[in-house]
Design a protein around this motif. Structure first.
Motif, PDB file in Angstrom:
ATOM      1  N   LEU A 180       4.141 -30.583 -26.680  1.00 46.46           N
ATOM      2  CA  LEU A 180       3.609 -29.259 -26.362  1.00 46.46           C
ATOM      3  C   LEU A 180       4.689 -28.183 -26.565  1.00 46.46           C
ATOM      4  N   ALA A 181       5.902 -28.496 -26.097  1.00 46.33           N
ATOM      5  CA  ALA A 181       7.014 -27.552 -26.229  1.00 46.33           C
ATOM      6  C   ALA A 181       7.353 -27.338 -27.707  1.00 46.33           C
ATOM      7  N   ALA A 182       7.368 -28.425 -28.486  1.00 39.72           N
ATOM      8  CA  ALA A 182       7.704 -28.323 -29.913  1.00 39.72           C
ATOM      9  C   ALA A 182       6.639 -27.517 -30.656  1.00 39.72           C
ATOM     10  N   GLN A 188       6.265 -20.047 -32.611  1.00 38.26           N
ATOM     11  CA  GLN A 188       7.124 -18.854 -32.525  1.00 38.26           C
ATOM     12  C   GLN A 188       7.979 -18.695 -33.785  1.00 38.26           C
ATOM     13  N   GLY A 189       7.729 -19.570 -34.777  1.00 37.18           N
ATOM     14  CA  GLY A 189       8.469 -19.475 -36.029  1.00 37.18           C
ATOM     15  C   GLY A 189       9.817 -20.180 -35.999  1.00 37.18           C
ATOM     16  N   VAL A 190      10.009 -21.105 -35.060  1.00 33.11           N
ATOM     17  CA  VAL A 190      11.294 -21.809 -34.958  1.00 33.11           C
ATOM     18  C   VAL A 190      11.251 -23.082 -35.808  1.00 33.11           C
ATOM     19  N   ASP A 191      12.243 -23.252 -36.688  1.00 28.88           N
ATOM     20  CA  ASP A 191      12.340 -24.473 -37.489  1.00 28.88           C
ATOM     21  C   ASP A 191      13.014 -25.556 -36.656  1.00 28.88           C
ATOM     22  N   ASP A 192      12.778 -26.775 -37.007  1.00 25.22           N
ATOM     23  CA  ASP A 192      13.521 -27.876 -36.415  1.00 25.22           C
ATOM     24  C   ASP A 192      13.395 -27.899 -34.889  1.00 25.22           C
ATOM     25  N   ALA A 193      12.160 -27.675 -34.414  1.00 28.67           N
ATOM     26  CA  ALA A 193      11.934 -27.520 -32.979  1.00 28.67           C
ATOM     27  C   ALA A 193      12.354 -28.753 -32.178  1.00 28.67           C
ATOM     28  N   VAL A 194      12.153 -29.946 -32.725  1.00 26.29           N
ATOM     29  CA  VAL A 194      12.431 -31.165 -31.945  1.00 26.29           C
ATOM     30  C   VAL A 194      13.930 -31.311 -31.674  1.00 26.29           C
ATOM     31  N   ASN A 195      14.766 -31.082 -32.731  1.00 25.20           N
ATOM     32  CA  ASN A 195      16.218 -31.144 -32.530  1.00 25.20           C
ATOM     33  C   ASN A 195      16.701 -30.077 -31.559  1.00 25.20           C
ATOM     34  N   LEU A 196      16.121 -28.903 -31.690  1.00 21.36           N
ATOM     35  CA  LEU A 196      16.516 -27.801 -30.802  1.00 21.36           C
ATOM     36  C   LEU A 196      16.179 -28.113 -29.351  1.00 21.36           C
ATOM     37  N   GLN A 208      14.417 -21.180 -27.509  1.00 23.63           N
ATOM     38  CA  GLN A 208      14.066 -19.941 -28.207  1.00 23.63           C
ATOM     39  C   GLN A 208      15.185 -18.907 -28.077  1.00 23.63           C
ATOM     40  N   ARG A 209      15.785 -18.848 -26.914  1.00 23.81           N
ATOM     41  CA  ARG A 209      16.866 -17.883 -26.686  1.00 23.81           C
ATOM     42  C   ARG A 209      18.047 -18.182 -27.623  1.00 23.81           C
ATOM     43  N   TRP A 210      18.314 -19.478 -27.802  1.00 23.99           N
ATOM     44  CA  TRP A 210      19.410 -19.876 -28.701  1.00 23.99           C
ATOM     45  C   TRP A 210      19.156 -19.336 -30.111  1.00 23.99           C
ATOM     46  N   VAL A 211      17.916 -19.444 -30.545  1.00 23.81           N
ATOM     47  CA  VAL A 211      17.583 -18.975 -31.894  1.00 23.81           C
ATOM     48  C   VAL A 211      17.710 -17.456 -31.962  1.00 23.81           C
ATOM     49  N   ASP A 212      17.102 -16.772 -30.979  1.00 26.42           N
ATOM     50  CA  ASP A 212      17.038 -15.309 -31.011  1.00 26.42           C
ATOM     51  C   ASP A 212      18.406 -14.644 -30.892  1.00 26.42           C
ATOM     52  N   SER A 213      19.295 -15.245 -30.142  1.00 27.35           N
ATOM     53  CA  SER A 213      20.537 -14.542 -29.812  1.00 27.35           C
ATOM     54  C   SER A 213      21.679 -14.847 -30.783  1.00 27.35           C
TER      55      SER A 213
END
Ligand SMILES: [Zn+2]
Length: 327
Positions: A180-182, A188-196, A208-213
């Protein structure tokens, strides 16, 4: 109005069923980065809404809903950490909710409500109440005035006074299911969601914050430095990394040490899967006692993440200790 995030649907529906007779002191507890704060705000809005939907959720259209969104509802108070100016003129976030803030909230709940509905006090993060502010709040938590609802939000509920905890109805918010989280992150347009998600310990909002910031780039720079043990130059790296925010540095280094320990003790990597090979090699070389000692230092540092006087010197000292782990 649906749950703020899809993984919060169950606790959200549970809260809505209590709208007619809500808990007067609610504690939302669970790991950071799962949306507890958003859930608390949505609940406050549902309580303050003047024409709620049949299921109890806020209508998002009445004046009360608009005021909540604008942060101006007269029957709502947010008690949170405030910025303070130091003697040197720097602006910093306070590390505790001060007693004055708690007293102000206590005075607020003694007044009659403006809109004749509920009155809501949201305390977030509640674990930053100090002893004096917790005691001030305790008085009204013991016997809350009519139609008053306190919502306390905490990542570390064990740090709350036991007397506060025992006054609250607790609702635990766990980590969302990985799929669900992935799925949400991908949306939200995040690649590689599982590793993140592995990196963020399963918390989608942190991911998401890691990606955005741009923290992902800082993370890579730090980890590449820690991975190249042969070329590790504490002075050079200390100077380069002083620009990395203390919070980011702490998270990155803490998880790196956690992975080294995991490799040493269980033979597997938990957070930094993209560095699994180098972690496996370093884990073999590491001295367990020294590694544990450094991880302990890191955990203590995490509780007092203020800007130290000399960031690069502090980083250098850490790096020298880190290098000794592999002597
Ligand atoms: Zn409304």
């Amino acid at each position: 109005m649906s749950a703020p995030y899809p993984w919060l649907e169950t606790p959200w529906q549970r809260l809505l069923t209590t709208r007619a007779r809500p808990a007067q002191a609610l504690l939302l507890a669970g790991p950071r980065g799962v949306g507890k704060g958003a859930l608390a705000r949505a609940w406050a809005q549902a309580l303050l809404c003047e024409t709620p939907l049949a299921n109890g959720a806020a209508c998002c259209e009445c004046p009360a809903c608009h005021w909540v969104n604008a942060g101006t509802h007269p029957d709502f108070r947010l008690v949170t950490l405030q910025e303070k100016t130091t003697k040197e003129g720097e602006t910093r976030m306070a590390t505790a909710i001060e007693v004055d803030q708690a007293r102000e909230a206590v005075d607020f709940v003694q007044l009659s409500t403006y809109r004749a509905g509920f009155r809501v006090v949201l305390v977030n993060p509640a674990d930053t109440l100090n002893l004096a502010s917790a005691n001030a709040l305790l008085k009204v938590l013991e016997e809350p005035p009519l139609n008053t609802v306190f919502v306390l939000v905490s990542d570390q509920p064990r740090r709350l006074l036991p007397t506060i905890r025992s006054r609250c109805t607790r609702l635990d918010i766990g980590l969302p299911p990985l799929d669900l989280a992935a799925q949400w992150l991908a949306g939200q347009g995040v690649d590689d969601a599982v590793n993140l998600l592995a990196l963020s310990g399963g918390t989608p909002l942190d991911a998401q914050r890691w990606v955005d910031s741009g923290e992902l780039d800082e993370r890579r720079s730090v980890l590449e430095g820690l991975a190249r043990l042969g070329q590790l130059d504490p002075v050079m790296l200390g100077d380069r990394w002083k620009a990395v925010s203390p919070q980011t540095w702490h998270n990155v280094a803490y998880k790196w040490l956690g992975d080294l320990l995991a490799v040493k003790l269980q033979g597997s990597v938990r957070f930094n899967r993209d560095f699994a090979d180098v972690l496996a090699q370093l884990g073999k070389k590491a001295d367990l006692a020294k590694l544990l000692a450094l991880a302990k230092v890191q955990a203590i540092e995490g509780r007092t993440l203020a800007h130290p006087l000399n960031r690069s010197l502090q980083l250098q000292a850490w790096l020298i200790q880190y290098r000794h782990v592999f002597d």
